[in-house]
Write a protein that holds these residues in place. Structure first.
Motif, PDB file in Angstrom:
ATOM      1  N   SER A 274      24.124  23.705  26.676  1.00  0.00           N
ATOM      2  CA  SER A 274      25.249  22.858  26.894  1.00  0.00           C
ATOM      3  C   SER A 274      26.203  22.934  25.687  1.00  0.00           C
ATOM      4  O   SER A 274      27.198  22.296  25.979  1.00  0.00           O
ATOM      5  CB  SER A 274      24.858  21.645  27.654  1.00  0.00           C
ATOM      6  OG  SER A 274      24.548  20.769  26.632  1.00  0.00           O
ATOM      7  N   ARG A 275      25.767  23.463  24.643  1.00  0.00           N
ATOM      8  CA  ARG A 275      26.656  23.587  23.781  1.00  0.00           C
ATOM      9  C   ARG A 275      27.186  24.858  23.246  1.00  0.00           C
ATOM     10  O   ARG A 275      26.486  25.998  23.565  1.00  0.00           O
ATOM     11  CB  ARG A 275      26.090  22.773  22.307  1.00  0.00           C
ATOM     12  CG  ARG A 275      25.565  21.532  22.448  1.00  0.00           C
ATOM     13  CD  ARG A 275      24.928  21.068  21.509  1.00  0.00           C
ATOM     14  NE  ARG A 275      24.797  19.379  21.684  1.00  0.00           N
ATOM     15  CZ  ARG A 275      24.999  18.666  20.693  1.00  0.00           C
ATOM     16  NH1 ARG A 275      25.330  19.054  19.475  1.00  0.00           N
ATOM     17  NH2 ARG A 275      24.545  17.518  21.168  1.00  0.00           N
ATOM     18  N   ILE A 276      28.395  24.906  22.666  1.00  0.00           N
ATOM     19  CA  ILE A 276      28.981  26.204  22.428  1.00  0.00           C
ATOM     20  C   ILE A 276      28.789  26.524  21.007  1.00  0.00           C
ATOM     21  O   ILE A 276      29.232  25.721  20.163  1.00  0.00           O
ATOM     22  CB  ILE A 276      30.337  26.350  22.849  1.00  0.00           C
ATOM     23  CG1 ILE A 276      30.393  26.566  24.443  1.00  0.00           C
ATOM     24  CG2 ILE A 276      31.234  27.658  22.295  1.00  0.00           C
ATOM     25  CD1 ILE A 276      31.972  26.630  24.767  1.00  0.00           C
ATOM     26  N   HIS A 277      28.317  27.511  20.447  1.00  0.00           N
ATOM     27  CA  HIS A 277      28.269  27.746  19.087  1.00  0.00           C
ATOM     28  C   HIS A 277      29.275  28.912  18.726  1.00  0.00           C
ATOM     29  O   HIS A 277      29.453  29.840  19.513  1.00  0.00           O
ATOM     30  CB  HIS A 277      26.987  28.256  18.774  1.00  0.00           C
ATOM     31  CG  HIS A 277      25.713  27.262  18.862  1.00  0.00           C
ATOM     32  ND1 HIS A 277      25.180  26.703  17.670  1.00  0.00           N
ATOM     33  CD2 HIS A 277      25.223  26.907  19.866  1.00  0.00           C
ATOM     34  CE1 HIS A 277      24.439  25.866  18.262  1.00  0.00           C
ATOM     35  NE2 HIS A 277      24.228  26.142  19.743  1.00  0.00           N
ATOM     36  N   VAL A 278      30.011  28.666  17.783  1.00  0.00           N
ATOM     37  CA  VAL A 278      30.998  29.588  17.370  1.00  0.00           C
ATOM     38  C   VAL A 278      31.001  30.590  16.148  1.00  0.00           C
ATOM     39  O   VAL A 278      30.290  29.724  15.020  1.00  0.00           O
ATOM     40  CB  VAL A 278      32.404  28.844  17.121  1.00  0.00           C
ATOM     41  CG1 VAL A 278      33.792  29.794  16.730  1.00  0.00           C
ATOM     42  CG2 VAL A 278      32.798  28.060  18.368  1.00  0.00           C
ATOM     43  N   HIS A 279      30.882  31.765  16.329  1.00  0.00           N
ATOM     44  CA  HIS A 279      30.821  32.421  14.916  1.00  0.00           C
ATOM     45  C   HIS A 279      32.418  33.255  14.723  1.00  0.00           C
ATOM     46  O   HIS A 279      32.728  33.919  15.636  1.00  0.00           O
ATOM     47  CB  HIS A 279      29.861  33.695  15.518  1.00  0.00           C
ATOM     48  CG  HIS A 279      28.618  33.184  15.513  1.00  0.00           C
ATOM     49  ND1 HIS A 279      27.547  33.349  14.519  1.00  0.00           N
ATOM     50  CD2 HIS A 279      27.940  32.685  16.650  1.00  0.00           C
ATOM     51  CE1 HIS A 279      26.437  32.860  15.102  1.00  0.00           C
ATOM     52  NE2 HIS A 279      26.561  32.432  16.372  1.00  0.00           N
ATOM     53  N   ILE A 280      32.766  32.897  13.526  1.00  0.00           N
ATOM     54  CA  ILE A 280      34.082  33.319  13.227  1.00  0.00           C
ATOM     55  C   ILE A 280      33.961  34.461  12.015  1.00  0.00           C
ATOM     56  O   ILE A 280      33.349  34.125  11.030  1.00  0.00           O
ATOM     57  CB  ILE A 280      35.197  32.561  12.844  1.00  0.00           C
ATOM     58  CG1 ILE A 280      35.335  31.339  14.115  1.00  0.00           C
ATOM     59  CG2 ILE A 280      36.445  32.842  12.324  1.00  0.00           C
ATOM     60  CD1 ILE A 280      36.281  30.525  13.561  1.00  0.00           C
ATOM     61  N   PHE A 281      34.392  35.587  12.372  1.00  0.00           N
ATOM     62  CA  PHE A 281      34.069  36.691  11.429  1.00  0.00           C
ATOM     63  C   PHE A 281      32.653  36.911  10.900  1.00  0.00           C
ATOM     64  O   PHE A 281      32.298  37.115   9.673  1.00  0.00           O
ATOM     65  CB  PHE A 281      35.210  36.454  10.226  1.00  0.00           C
ATOM     66  CG  PHE A 281      36.690  36.662  10.502  1.00  0.00           C
ATOM     67  CD1 PHE A 281      37.374  35.371  10.327  1.00  0.00           C
ATOM     68  CD2 PHE A 281      37.247  37.552  11.002  1.00  0.00           C
ATOM     69  CE1 PHE A 281      38.694  35.530  10.680  1.00  0.00           C
ATOM     70  CE2 PHE A 281      38.475  37.571  11.499  1.00  0.00           C
ATOM     71  CZ  PHE A 281      39.314  36.381  11.388  1.00  0.00           C
TER      72      PHE A 281
ATOM     73  N   GLY B  51      37.870  26.004  21.503  1.00  0.00           N
ATOM     74  CA  GLY B  51      37.004  26.539  22.162  1.00  0.00           C
ATOM     75  C   GLY B  51      36.181  25.243  22.962  1.00  0.00           C
ATOM     76  O   GLY B  51      35.153  25.612  23.413  1.00  0.00           O
ATOM     77  N   TYR B  52      36.657  23.967  22.540  1.00  0.00           N
ATOM     78  CA  TYR B  52      35.624  22.910  22.972  1.00  0.00           C
ATOM     79  C   TYR B  52      35.815  22.776  24.438  1.00  0.00           C
ATOM     80  O   TYR B  52      36.642  22.854  25.230  1.00  0.00           O
ATOM     81  CB  TYR B  52      36.201  21.581  22.415  1.00  0.00           C
ATOM     82  CG  TYR B  52      35.503  20.449  22.696  1.00  0.00           C
ATOM     83  CD1 TYR B  52      34.296  20.041  22.100  1.00  0.00           C
ATOM     84  CD2 TYR B  52      36.099  19.684  23.710  1.00  0.00           C
ATOM     85  CE1 TYR B  52      33.663  18.756  22.508  1.00  0.00           C
ATOM     86  CE2 TYR B  52      35.327  18.500  24.220  1.00  0.00           C
ATOM     87  CZ  TYR B  52      34.229  18.110  23.472  1.00  0.00           C
ATOM     88  OH  TYR B  52      33.579  17.096  23.778  1.00  0.00           O
ATOM     89  N   THR B  53      34.614  22.641  25.067  1.00  0.00           N
ATOM     90  CA  THR B  53      34.276  22.349  26.556  1.00  0.00           C
ATOM     91  C   THR B  53      33.581  21.138  26.767  1.00  0.00           C
ATOM     92  O   THR B  53      33.406  20.643  28.010  1.00  0.00           O
ATOM     93  CB  THR B  53      33.743  23.856  26.995  1.00  0.00           C
ATOM     94  OG1 THR B  53      32.051  23.556  26.607  1.00  0.00           O
ATOM     95  CG2 THR B  53      34.197  24.841  27.095  1.00  0.00           C
ATOM     96  N   GLY B  54      33.031  20.686  25.901  1.00  0.00           N
ATOM     97  CA  GLY B  54      32.278  19.075  26.157  1.00  0.00           C
ATOM     98  C   GLY B  54      30.923  19.345  26.215  1.00  0.00           C
ATOM     99  O   GLY B  54      30.375  20.452  26.413  1.00  0.00           O
TER     100      GLY B  54
END
Length: 72
Positions: free
Chosen positions: A10-17, A66-69
């Motif tokens: 249920s968690r979003i992980h973010v990869h930037i560049f 990009g937070y969704t909770g």
């Protein structure tokens, strides 16, 4: 800015560049905005206790990040 979002549970992980920056949480938003985690929580849940300008700052940053909770 180029971002890739990966959903793990249920968690979003973010990869930037291609650089991993971690999970986006309300606590991360609070640190970035120099607010308390409880103020961010109140703003995200639409409850009283924070000013309208603070609520808008929190919601804009949450959208940008990009937070969704945690409840998706």
């Amino acid at each position: 800015m180029y971002r890739r979002l990966y959903l793990y549970g249920s968690r979003i992980h973010v990869h930037i560049f291609r650089r991993y920056i971690g999970v986006i949480t309300a606590r991360n938003l609070a640190q970035k905005l120099n607010l308390s985690p409880s103020a961010v929580s109140l703003a995200l849940n639409g409850r009283q206790g924070v000013s309208e300008s603070t609520r808008q700052r929190v919601l804009e940053e949450a959208r940008r990040a990009g937070y969704t909770g945690t409840r998706g």
